[in-house]
Design a protein around this motif. Structure first.
Motif, mmCIF file in Angstrom:
data_model
loop_
_atom_site.group_PDB
_atom_site.id
_atom_site.type_symbol
_atom_site.label_atom_id
_atom_site.label_comp_id
_atom_site.label_asym_id
_atom_site.label_seq_id
_atom_site.Cartn_x
_atom_site.Cartn_y
_atom_site.Cartn_z
ATOM 1 N N VAL A 164 28.903 37.620 -1.192
ATOM 2 C CA VAL A 164 27.344 36.505 -1.835
ATOM 3 C C VAL A 164 27.657 36.438 -2.863
ATOM 4 C CG1 VAL A 164 25.973 37.531 -0.160
ATOM 5 C CG2 VAL A 164 25.570 38.669 -2.884
ATOM 6 N N GLY A 165 27.175 35.823 -3.995
ATOM 7 C CA GLY A 165 26.962 34.951 -4.575
ATOM 8 C C GLY A 165 26.622 33.782 -5.578
ATOM 9 N N PHE A 166 27.056 33.405 -6.649
ATOM 10 C CA PHE A 166 26.588 32.364 -7.043
ATOM 11 C C PHE A 166 27.897 31.527 -6.838
ATOM 12 C CE2 PHE A 166 22.874 32.977 -10.131
ATOM 13 C CZ PHE A 166 22.182 31.947 -9.503
ATOM 14 N N PRO A 167 27.913 30.066 -6.323
ATOM 15 C CA PRO A 167 28.788 29.294 -6.173
ATOM 16 C C PRO A 167 30.024 29.330 -7.476
ATOM 17 C CG PRO A 167 27.162 28.306 -5.954
ATOM 18 C CD PRO A 167 26.476 29.158 -6.643
ATOM 19 N N SER A 168 31.005 28.913 -6.490
ATOM 20 C CA SER A 168 32.159 29.081 -8.046
ATOM 21 C C SER A 168 32.838 29.898 -8.311
ATOM 22 C CB SER A 168 32.341 27.997 -8.692
ATOM 23 O OG SER A 168 32.117 27.371 -8.194
ATOM 24 N N VAL A 169 32.394 31.525 -7.782
ATOM 25 C CA VAL A 169 32.425 32.958 -8.460
ATOM 26 C C VAL A 169 33.733 33.918 -8.133
ATOM 27 C CG1 VAL A 169 29.789 33.101 -8.737
ATOM 28 C CG2 VAL A 169 31.044 34.097 -6.852
ATOM 29 N N GLY A 170 34.144 33.331 -7.399
ATOM 30 C CA GLY A 170 35.413 33.591 -6.436
ATOM 31 C C GLY A 170 35.565 33.981 -5.317
ATOM 32 N N LYS A 171 34.803 34.016 -4.370
ATOM 33 C CA LYS A 171 34.546 34.373 -2.970
ATOM 34 C C LYS A 171 35.550 34.223 -1.993
ATOM 35 C CE LYS A 171 30.153 33.196 -1.832
ATOM 36 N NZ LYS A 171 30.151 32.386 -3.444
ATOM 37 N N ALA A 210 32.726 42.681 -10.862
ATOM 38 C CA ALA A 210 32.728 41.657 -12.053
ATOM 39 C C ALA A 210 34.217 40.698 -11.468
ATOM 40 C CB ALA A 210 33.147 42.423 -12.800
ATOM 41 N N SER A 211 34.188 39.729 -11.209
ATOM 42 C CA SER A 211 35.376 38.619 -11.124
ATOM 43 C C SER A 211 36.056 38.209 -12.219
ATOM 44 C CB SER A 211 34.775 38.105 -10.115
ATOM 45 O OG SER A 211 33.950 36.896 -10.314
ATOM 46 N N LYS A 212 37.069 37.289 -11.440
ATOM 47 C CA LYS A 212 37.817 36.860 -13.585
ATOM 48 C C LYS A 212 37.884 37.671 -14.568
ATOM 49 C CE LYS A 212 35.947 32.856 -11.486
ATOM 50 N NZ LYS A 212 35.331 31.690 -11.657
ATOM 51 N N MET A 213 38.142 39.265 -14.463
ATOM 52 C CA MET A 213 38.635 39.743 -15.580
ATOM 53 C C MET A 213 39.766 39.869 -16.729
ATOM 54 S SD MET A 213 35.877 41.662 -15.456
ATOM 55 C CE MET A 213 36.578 42.764 -16.857
ATOM 56 N N ASP A 214 40.798 38.970 -15.713
ATOM 57 C CA ASP A 214 41.054 38.223 -16.355
ATOM 58 C C ASP A 214 41.628 37.155 -17.640
ATOM 59 O OD1 ASP A 214 41.234 36.940 -13.962
ATOM 60 O OD2 ASP A 214 42.685 35.211 -15.134
ATOM 61 N N MET A 215 40.046 36.525 -17.452
ATOM 62 C CA MET A 215 39.506 35.694 -18.848
ATOM 63 C C MET A 215 39.253 36.804 -20.230
ATOM 64 S SD MET A 215 39.972 32.996 -17.245
ATOM 65 C CE MET A 215 39.078 31.684 -17.632
ATOM 66 N N ASP A 230 46.287 52.280 5.682
ATOM 67 C CA ASP A 230 46.315 53.755 6.146
ATOM 68 C C ASP A 230 45.655 53.564 7.847
ATOM 69 O OD1 ASP A 230 43.803 52.902 5.675
ATOM 70 O OD2 ASP A 230 42.862 54.080 3.802
ATOM 71 N N GLY A 231 45.217 52.507 7.474
ATOM 72 C CA GLY A 231 45.448 52.251 9.337
ATOM 73 C C GLY A 231 43.406 51.780 10.054
ATOM 74 N N ARG A 232 42.946 51.750 8.090
ATOM 75 C CA ARG A 232 41.737 50.920 8.315
ATOM 76 C C ARG A 232 41.704 50.236 8.208
ATOM 77 N NH1 ARG A 232 38.185 54.987 4.203
ATOM 78 N NH2 ARG A 232 39.845 53.748 2.982
ATOM 79 N N ASP A 233 40.355 49.088 9.120
ATOM 80 C CA ASP A 233 40.322 47.516 8.686
ATOM 81 C C ASP A 233 39.057 47.402 8.433
ATOM 82 O OD1 ASP A 233 39.304 47.347 11.673
ATOM 83 O OD2 ASP A 233 41.545 47.006 12.073
ATOM 84 N N TYR A 234 39.134 46.324 8.589
ATOM 85 C CA TYR A 234 37.401 45.890 8.269
ATOM 86 C C TYR A 234 37.028 44.340 8.562
ATOM 87 C CZ TYR A 234 37.238 46.486 3.714
ATOM 88 O OH TYR A 234 37.838 46.552 2.260
ATOM 89 N N VAL A 235 36.006 43.921 8.967
ATOM 90 C CA VAL A 235 35.686 42.030 8.846
ATOM 91 C C VAL A 235 34.840 41.365 7.529
ATOM 92 C CG1 VAL A 235 34.955 40.159 10.398
ATOM 93 C CG2 VAL A 235 35.760 41.774 11.335
ATOM 94 N N MET A 236 35.137 40.874 6.619
ATOM 95 C CA MET A 236 34.641 40.327 6.067
ATOM 96 C C MET A 236 34.475 38.900 5.929
ATOM 97 S SD MET A 236 36.356 40.360 1.845
ATOM 98 C CE MET A 236 36.639 42.094 1.627
ATOM 99 N N ALA A 237 32.708 38.733 5.504
ATOM 100 C CA ALA A 237 32.973 37.241 5.838
ATOM 101 C C ALA A 237 32.634 36.987 3.992
ATOM 102 C CB ALA A 237 31.337 37.049 6.657
ATOM 103 N N ASP A 238 32.656 35.370 4.101
ATOM 104 C CA ASP A 238 32.601 35.088 2.969
ATOM 105 C C ASP A 238 31.401 33.918 2.830
ATOM 106 O OD1 ASP A 238 32.379 33.074 0.763
ATOM 107 O OD2 ASP A 238 34.082 31.710 1.386
ATOM 108 N N LEU A 239 30.337 34.233 2.873
ATOM 109 C CA LEU A 239 29.400 33.391 2.888
ATOM 110 C C LEU A 239 28.964 32.378 1.858
ATOM 111 C CD1 LEU A 239 27.089 36.374 3.637
ATOM 112 C CD2 LEU A 239 28.123 35.206 5.450
ATOM 113 N N PRO A 240 28.385 31.579 2.233
ATOM 114 C CA PRO A 240 28.351 30.079 1.279
ATOM 115 C C PRO A 240 27.832 29.994 -0.002
ATOM 116 C CG PRO A 240 27.810 28.903 3.506
ATOM 117 C CD PRO A 240 28.349 30.913 3.716
ATOM 118 N N GLY A 241 28.161 29.745 -1.618
ATOM 119 C CA GLY A 241 27.134 30.553 -2.406
ATOM 120 C C GLY A 241 25.198 30.105 -2.373
#
Length: 432
Positions: free
Chosen positions: A164-171, A281-286, A204-215
């Motif tokens: 979750v997060g605002f639009p264009s945060v990198g989801k 905390a995304s876009k830490m390369d900026m 390590d063999g683990r897995d899970y489902v991730m959902a990118d929800l609209p901003g």
């Protein structure tokens, strides 16, 4: 196209009519009744299909009818029951009666089934009405009508982790890097218009489902932007990854973004904030990201409204910084987090069942043309299951009405001999 809400109509099959027949064979002068029962009508059943991800198929096919049962036959042969009609729906579909609002079921497990309209039972043939007093009855029942319903289907994405997060945060970018999903990525708001799912597989063999929800944006729970349309998809997630753009290139304060998104989640369902939440905390390369992150952590630590200060992890989807640590930490949190009840499950659990008095078997009203009208669910069901082609069936129906107290009730209302009485489209004369 992604469709997550739809209304459909379902109609179960009518039961087959019973048969009036008699055994007529050479050397069998007194063969007796030989009319068989009608077969049952087909029911309509919703079944989970793991290959479906949307309710798109229902946009062009919204009315479903099951087949009727076969009529009874001579020589005591029963009519064949109709096959049930199965309708495939995706995992995570909630089914509600569109007219009453009653929750009928929540289809979340593989191969879950839900009978939404029950087929009518077959009518009895004259074999069933034979007795010592009447060994050769000319009585048979019509088949019972199948149930009809208008349903509301609502899909809530089944995912272990929700972004979750605002639009264009990198989801979308994060989802594309850590899974094999290929969501649309562009430098403008609301690029993502539908939820995207991806499977995260760890070494390590683990897995899970991730959902990118609209901003989400401020006011989403009130319908602003994409609005409440996709907030429902957060319900089933067990861990929330709250992405925040630390670069500050859009001039927004990261901490304000954090507060606003959490407020929208709280307005929609306060218990969403009780779920484990990792601030990403995304876009830490900026250039300014490190400075903004330090200020964000200070404000976060001073926030007294939080039940607990969420864990903060730094990533850059572009350089892959911190992605391995994030995916493994998310898997660790998932292992210690049970499934949460959805709003639908809470509603079902908190539902209070109150005693309702049985509706009267019949009602008496009067039309403007002075005809007396009989109505009521039980009376109308008896009427529809009566075969009026045979006098004995008609007399049986008259006895049933008398046993229900219809005759006495009509007299109390002032009905006299010769007055007209109507049941649906059947009109007869009241005789004292």
């Amino acid at each position: 196209m992604f469709v997550d809400q739809i209304k459909i109509e379902v109609k179960a099959g009518k039961g087959g009519d019973g048969m009036v027949a008699f055994r007529r064979e050479k050397y069998v002068p007194n063969g007796g009744p030989a009319g068989g029962d009608g077969g049952k009508g087909g029911s309509i059943i919703l079944k989970v299909d793991q290959g479906l991800r949307t309710l798109m198929d229902f946009r062009y096919h919204r009315i479903f009818k099951a087949k009727p049962g076969q009529n009874g036959m001579i020589k005591g042969m029963y009519g064949r029951g109709a096959d049930d009609t199965y309708i495939s729906v995706p995992q995570g579909t909630t089914v509600t009666d569109a007219e009453t609002g009653e929750l009928l079921g929540d289809l979340v497990e593989a191969d879950d089934e839900l009978v939404v309209a029950k087929g009518g039972r077959g009518g009895r043939g004259n074999i069933k009405f034979a007795s010592p007093k009447n060994p050769a009855p000319e009585i048979a029942e019509n088949g019972e009508l199948g149930e009809e319903r208008k349903l509301k289907l609502e899909l809530k994405v089944l995912a272990d982790v929700g972004l979750v997060g605002f639009p264009s945060v990198g989801k979308s970018t994060l989802l594309s890097v850590v899974t094999s999903a290929k969501p649309k990525i562009a430098e403008y708001h609301f690029t993502t218009l539908v939820p995207n799912l991806g499977m995260v597989r760890l070494d390590d063999g683990r897995d899970y489902v991730m959902a990118d929800l609209p901003g989400l944006i401020e006011g989403a729970s009130q319908g602003v932007g994409l609005g409440i349309q996709f907030l429902r998809h957060v319900e089933r997630t067990r861990v929330i990854l709250h992405l925040i753009d630390m670069s500050g290139v859009e001039g927004r304060d990261p901490y304000d973004d954090f507060v606003k998104i959490n407020e929208e989640l709280k307005v929609y369902d306060p218990t969403l904030l009780d779920r484990p939440q990792i601030v990403v905390a995304s876009k830490m390369d900026m250039p300014d990201s490190a400075k903004n992150l330090a200020e964000f952590k200070v404000k976060l630590a001073k926030d007294k409204t939080l039940k607990q200060v969420p864990e903060v992890m730094e990533i850059s989807s572009l350089t892959h910084q911190g992605l391995k640590e994030l995916t493994h930490r998310t898997a660790d949190v998932l292992e210690s987090t049970p499934k949460f009840e959805t709003l639908a499950e809470k509603e079902q659990a908190s539902k209070v069942y109150t005693f309702k008095e049985d509706e009267p078997a019949f009602k008496i009203t009067r039309d403007s043309d002075a005809t007396w009208v009989l109505s009521g669910e039980k009376l109308e069901r008896l009427f529809k299951m009566t075969n009026f082609n045979h006098d004995e069936s008609l007399m049986r129906f008259a006895r049933q009405l008398r046993g229900m107290g219809v005759d006495d009730a009509l007299r109390e209302r002032g009905v006299k001999g010769g007055d007209l009485v109507r049941i649906e489209d059947f009109t007869f004369e009241f005789v004292e």
